[in-house]
Enzyme design. Structure first.
Site, short mmCIF file in Angstrom:
data_model
loop_
_atom_site.label_atom_id
_atom_site.label_comp_id
_atom_site.label_asym_id
_atom_site.label_seq_id
_atom_site.Cartn_x
_atom_site.Cartn_y
_atom_site.Cartn_z
N ASN A 89 16.97 24.96 -44.24
CA ASN A 89 16.54 23.77 -44.97
C ASN A 89 17.12 23.68 -46.38
O ASN A 89 17.13 22.61 -46.98
CB ASN A 89 15.00 23.78 -45.05
CG ASN A 89 14.45 22.73 -45.99
OD1 ASN A 89 14.44 21.54 -45.66
ND2 ASN A 89 13.97 23.15 -47.16
N ALA A 187 10.47 13.00 -49.31
CA ALA A 187 10.48 13.20 -50.75
C ALA A 187 10.72 14.67 -51.08
O ALA A 187 10.14 15.56 -50.45
CB ALA A 187 9.15 12.74 -51.35
N HIS A 689 -4.89 -4.34 -6.09
CA HIS A 689 -5.81 -3.23 -6.25
C HIS A 689 -5.11 -1.95 -5.80
O HIS A 689 -4.62 -1.88 -4.68
CB HIS A 689 -7.05 -3.48 -5.39
CG HIS A 689 -8.27 -2.79 -5.88
ND1 HIS A 689 -9.54 -3.26 -5.63
CD2 HIS A 689 -8.44 -1.66 -6.61
CE1 HIS A 689 -10.43 -2.45 -6.18
NE2 HIS A 689 -9.79 -1.47 -6.77
N GLY A 690 -5.03 -0.96 -6.67
CA GLY A 690 -4.30 0.27 -6.34
C GLY A 690 -5.18 1.37 -5.78
O GLY A 690 -4.94 1.88 -4.69
N LYS A 718 4.62 1.66 -15.76
CA LYS A 718 5.42 2.06 -14.61
C LYS A 718 6.79 1.39 -14.60
O LYS A 718 7.44 1.32 -13.56
CB LYS A 718 4.66 1.71 -13.32
CG LYS A 718 3.37 2.49 -13.13
CD LYS A 718 3.63 3.96 -12.89
CE LYS A 718 2.38 4.73 -12.55
NZ LYS A 718 2.64 6.16 -12.28
N ASP A 798 -16.99 -11.46 -4.49
CA ASP A 798 -15.53 -11.49 -4.62
C ASP A 798 -15.08 -12.92 -4.88
O ASP A 798 -15.07 -13.74 -3.96
CB ASP A 798 -14.89 -10.94 -3.34
CG ASP A 798 -13.39 -11.19 -3.28
OD1 ASP A 798 -12.79 -11.36 -4.36
OD2 ASP A 798 -12.83 -11.19 -2.17
N ASN A 800 -12.03 -13.73 -6.12
CA ASN A 800 -10.57 -13.78 -6.22
C ASN A 800 -10.01 -14.74 -5.19
O ASN A 800 -10.17 -14.53 -3.97
CB ASN A 800 -9.99 -12.37 -6.00
CG ASN A 800 -8.50 -12.30 -6.32
OD1 ASN A 800 -7.81 -13.31 -6.35
ND2 ASN A 800 -8.00 -11.10 -6.54
N HIS A 803 -8.08 -14.09 -1.69
CA HIS A 803 -8.70 -13.74 -0.41
C HIS A 803 -9.23 -14.94 0.35
O HIS A 803 -9.85 -14.77 1.40
CB HIS A 803 -9.84 -12.73 -0.65
CG HIS A 803 -9.39 -11.53 -1.42
ND1 HIS A 803 -10.06 -11.05 -2.53
CD2 HIS A 803 -8.30 -10.74 -1.28
CE1 HIS A 803 -9.42 -10.00 -3.01
NE2 HIS A 803 -8.35 -9.80 -2.27
N ILE A 818 -5.51 -12.42 2.24
CA ILE A 818 -5.70 -11.06 2.73
C ILE A 818 -7.15 -10.62 2.51
O ILE A 818 -7.88 -11.20 1.71
CB ILE A 818 -4.75 -10.07 2.03
CG1 ILE A 818 -4.99 -10.05 0.51
CG2 ILE A 818 -3.30 -10.42 2.34
CD1 ILE A 818 -4.16 -9.03 -0.25
N GLY A 821 -9.36 -5.38 -0.62
CA GLY A 821 -9.23 -3.95 -0.37
C GLY A 821 -10.57 -3.25 -0.33
O GLY A 821 -10.77 -2.30 0.43
N PHE A 846 -5.12 2.13 -2.04
CA PHE A 846 -4.81 0.97 -1.22
C PHE A 846 -3.31 0.94 -0.94
O PHE A 846 -2.51 0.61 -1.81
CB PHE A 846 -5.29 -0.31 -1.91
CG PHE A 846 -6.77 -0.30 -2.16
CD1 PHE A 846 -7.66 -0.53 -1.13
CD2 PHE A 846 -7.28 -0.03 -3.42
CE1 PHE A 846 -9.04 -0.51 -1.34
CE2 PHE A 846 -8.64 0.00 -3.66
CZ PHE A 846 -9.53 -0.24 -2.61
N GLY A 848 -1.75 -0.64 1.80
CA GLY A 848 -1.24 -1.80 2.52
C GLY A 848 -2.32 -2.86 2.63
O GLY A 848 -3.48 -2.62 2.31
#
Length: 898
Positions: A89, A187, A689-690, A718, A798, A800, A803, A818, A821, A846, A848
């Site tokens: 240093n 510094a 939904h994973g 990801k 649900d 969503n 579906h 679908i 899940g 999930f 598939g």
């Protein structure tokens, strides 16, 4: 992660009486290390040692010059019996404009920075080799990377340390020795003379020390041979970036004019490469490619040097001879410098036989004034310098002598300084000058056995860049060539006739750069081989900025390592000077972590990006959930219970109960209502939904009043998607008893790229892989879903549209709506209960989609208290639930009695 301890380690820190060195000393001591505090100031070093010992640490003073590395390291051995880490240093500044810089100001800086780092590293090297472990950190600077006005000496030394480090990393790898180079901005006594107080206040050494600790710890990230810029809480990695370059035909048409004609292509970085080590190209293949080309086209007018005088050092043979002959053919007066009178005279005679003009300067290249005097006496002026002189003193670092180090530094580095400085007032006065200096691949990448040569060649790069900065207003342009030619490839002159590496293929680039045709290019680094020419520049990662209002730790550095070192996330930049490099560091001055009235999240993670950390701090309003026996029946029907299963469909049955997976229902609105619009490019139609984990923590009443408390638990980048895990605790409103815990992971396609964690942490049963055993399932249950199953399941909360609405499903990429899940999850959970009895937790991935009306097949294996299962769609033989398992309440039961 647990705190990194340095107990049992001895750290030698040079220049440790203040600034960065002091910060290093205090930090290592605080983590249990023995510290050798080296400084030429006895008082300053003792003050640091006293501070360490008063705090219960162990430290000793050493006041030796760093040029006497053996004495520095002896102190460590005498006091502590060993040494494991060396931080080079120590440094000084002797800033001065290039024209007025004295030999003493040049030599003092090289002695402390370069010779000191060499000497201390050399002294510690056999110890590190014998024990199979060692860490060396060398200290470069932004001035070293980019050059800096008034700092030719300092810039050269700091850049030299980069190639020195890379060479040590290569030679030390098999001995467990790692070498890292940092370019810190902090510094110190050195910087306080050149920076205003308000800026220094933001550049605390305490924001550099944790990085150094992280990369020197045995469990730290592998940073060996790599370069990092560090300051004000900002950390980024730096590497070389190279243009694709141009391949020329290697015939008589390869001239400086041909190079000029393709200059825009040579310097085009639109399709860059990132070479890291040798060899990184094949000269024979390049030559073969060039042989297939037509004759090179030429820029107009042709490049000529009529009436100009060019000095070429080391031109008695090899590259220098090729340069001298080229210049003579193009009309220049040539000063042929070489220490060999015979060699220099031979080249001068050769030029004269061609009808050219030349004069010999038979002196060391360090005697720049004599060389320039030869030019003035013979030709009355001088217009260009090609600093080409060099020697090689090859030896492994362990065996390299001080003499071998000094000789190479003198001929390559000091000689370049002396020749350029002797010419500088002439160039300034005539408002014209061209300088080309000679780097090498060893100076770019490091090279085993050539620590001295690599260091000198790298130092020449930043010396030249500083000349480019200081000379630009006088029309003095300075550039660096990195040639692969016979003498350089063979490290001697025995190979200079090898066809692919002829010196004649290098000369045209040097000719163009030193000509009047080059009106703009300065400070450039150009790699040349076998008719191929490319430019090199620095590339820096987007890095990571840590909050400046909280202490930085090595653990935080390690947690953000992927962001610090990621060149592929579209945040990388190409700083061209110290000002551009400093800009991003300065931007972090205002990076303060806001105190949240809601407090830190219980799921805060040091690896999180600021975007995620801020989202985690948000506390959602608790949501109430009230239900009756009717809601229990609707859910049980929604997951396939029938009129024959009265314990699930008739409230009057003595064993009437909710299926355990009913636990996902109360939290629907809480988890589904959490805002995700803070994610980039968030689109709810791209949400899948994973994974789902449900823990049943208490008896499930058939009616009740619950309250749900939701928080963000984990967010992973990801790349092209985001993975978001929320946790919801469902509590009895009256008693506060937790009845359910749900961890829900969703994937949002197209919402990645925000930085931070890429891999999740182990969450026990909630993230278990649950691999099925290699045997036939113990139980297989099959159930055909109803065409109206999705609509029926919606009655449990649900909402969503994926579906139920065909149009919305199409936006998500599905042919038709679908099944949720969690409906498949509930059906499979019911199968586990029917086969083995109730469970206390269940987790699925999930894998598939299921379309209403398809048949679900659940294959189950009992493994102790767990039932591992996989669920498939019979009609398509597609797995829809994987990595799945449930933990039984009564693991001894072979099968439920229903």
């Amino acid at each position: 992660m647990s705190s990194l301890s340095f107990t049992g380690h001895t750290v030698v820190i040079t220049g440790a009486g203040g600034g960065l060195g002091k910060a290093y000393s205090l930090f290592y001591a605080s983590r249990g290390a023995n510290v050798v505090v080296n400084d030429v100031s006895q008082a300053a070093a003792q003050k640091v040692v006293d501070e360490i010992t008063q705090g219960g640490g162990k430290a000793v003073v050493n006041t030796s010059s760093v040029a006497d590395g053996a004495s520095v390291i002896k102190t460590a051995l005498d006091a502590f019996g060993g040494v494991t880490i060396l931080i080079n240093n120590a440094g000084i500044l002797r800033d001065k404009g290039f024209r007025n810089m004295t030999d003493q100001e040049w030599d003092q800086v090289q002695l402390v920075h370069l010779k000191g780092s060499f000497s201390c590293s050399k002294a510690v090297w056999p110890i590190f080799c014998n024990q199979g472990f060692g860490r060396i950190v060398n200290t470069a600077s932004a001035a070293g990377l980019y050059g800096n006005f008034g700092q030719a000496n300092y810039s050269a030394a700091k850049m030299g340390l980069i190639a020195f480090t890379k060479t040590l990393a290569l030679e030390g790898a098999r001995h467990g020795i790692k070498a890292i180079v940092i370019a810190p901005m902090a510094a110190s006594a050195m910087t306080e003379t050149i920076m205003p107080p308000e800026m220094l206040a933001n550049l605390k050494p305490e924001y550099v020390a944790p990085f150094v600790a992280a990369v020197t710890h045995p469990d730290g990230p592998d940073a060996s041979g790599r370069i990092f810029e560090v300051g004000a809480g900002f950390v980024a990695e730096v590497r070389w970036e190279r243009s694709k370059g141009v391949v020329f035909k290697t015939d008589v048409s390869l001239t400086p004019s041909a190079i000029g004609d393709k200059w825009d292509e040579i310097t085009d970085f639109s399709d860059p490469e990132h070479p890291q080590n040798l060899p990184d190209f094949n000269p024979q293949a390049i030559l073969a490619q060039g042989a297939k080309l037509s004759q090179n086209t030429h820029a107009s007018p042709e490049v000529r040097f009529d009436g100009q005088t060019v000095i070429v050092t080391g031109s008695g043979a090899g590259l220098g001879r090729a340069y001298a002959l080229m210049y003579a053919r193009l009309g220049a007066n040539v000063v042929v410098n070489d220490v060999s009178a015979k060699a220099a005279s031979a080249v001068v005679d050769e030029i004269k036989q061609l009808g050219g003009k030349a004069a010999a300067a038979v002196v060391s290249a360090e005697d720049g004034e004599s060389i320039v005097k030869t030019a003035l006496d013979a030709f009355g002026g001088v217009h260009a310098l090609v600093a080409n002189a060099g020697v090689v003193r090859q030896n492994g670092f362990a065996a390299m002598s001080e003499k071998e180090w000094d000789e190479v530094m003198a001929v390559h580095l000091r000689a370049t300084f002396k020749c350029a400085q002797a010419l500088w007032p002439i160039f300034q006065k005539q408002k014209f000058g061209r300088i080309v200096t000679t780097g090498s691949q060893a100076g770019i990448y490091g090279m085993p056995g050539l620590a001295n040569y690599a260091t000198a060649k790298a130092a020449v790069v930043s010396l030249t860049r500083t000349l480019a900065i200081e000379g630009q207003k006088y029309n003095i342009l300075a550039n660096i060539v990195v040639p692969s030619a016979g003498a350089l490839v063979g490290l001697g002159r025995a190979h200079h006739n090898v066809d692919a590496i002829k010196e004649e293929y290098i000369a045209p680039v040097v000719g163009f750069l030193t000509s009047e045709a080059n009106e703009e290019t300065t400070g450039g680094v150009f790699q040349i081989a076998a008719g191929w020419v490319a430019q090199l520049r620095w590339q820096r990662t987007g890095g990571h900025g840590f909050p400046v209002n909280k202490p930085l730790t090595p653990e935080a550095i390690i947690a953000k390592w992927s962001a610090i070192t990621d060149f592929s996330d579209d945040r990388a930049t190409n700083p061209a000077n110290t000002q551009e490099a400093f800009m991003q560091i300065a931007e972090n001055f205002e990076n303060e972590e806001e105190a949240s009235s809601e407090g830190d999240s219980p799921y805060a993670d040091p690896e999180d990006s600021e975007l995620v950390a801020e989202a985690k701090r948000k506390v959602e309003e608790p949501l109430d959930f009230t239900y009756t026996e009717r809601d229990v029946i609707l859910y049980n029907l929604g997951v396939g219970a029938t009129e024959k299963e009265l314990q699930w469909t008739f409230e009057g049955h003595e064993e009437f109960a909710a299926l355990p997976t009913f636990g996902v229902v109360p939290q629907f609105m809480a988890s589904g209502g959490m805002s995700l619009d803070w994610l980039p490019n968030y689109n709810p139609a791209k949400l899948l939904h994973g994974e789902q984990y449900l823990s049943v923590k208490g008896p499930i009443p058939t009616s009740g009043n619950f309250v749900n408390e939701a928080r963000l638990m984990e967010v992973l980048d990801k790349g092209k998607a985001a993975a978001v895990t929320t946790v919801v605790e469902t509590k009895d409103s009256e008693t506060g008893t937790v009845i359910f815990e749900n961890q829900s992971t969703v994937f949002i396609r197209g919402a990645g790229g925000f930085g931070g964690k890429r891999a999740g942490k182990d969450r026990g049963a909630a993230s278990a892989s649950n691999t099925p055993p290699q045997r036939r399932p113990d139980v297989v249950l099959e159930e055909k879903t109803l065409p109206i199953q999705a609509a029926l399941y919606r009655l449990s909360g649900d909402y969503n549209p994926l579906h139920i609405l065909p149009e919305f499903a199409a936006v998500g990429g599905f042919d038709k709506p679908i099944l949720h899940g969690l409906c498949s999850f509930g059906i499979s959970g019911k199968h586990v209960v029917k086969a083995f009895g109730p469970f206390k937790d269940i987790k699925v991935r999930f894998a598939g989609v299921v379309y209403p009306g398809e048949t679900l097949v659940t294959e189950m294996w009992k493994e102790g208290e767990k039932v591992v299962f996989t669920t498939k769609v019979k009609e398509r033989e597609a797995v829809v639930l994987a990595a799945a398992a449930a933990t039984l309440v009564d693991s001894g039961a072979a099968k439920a009695k229903l």
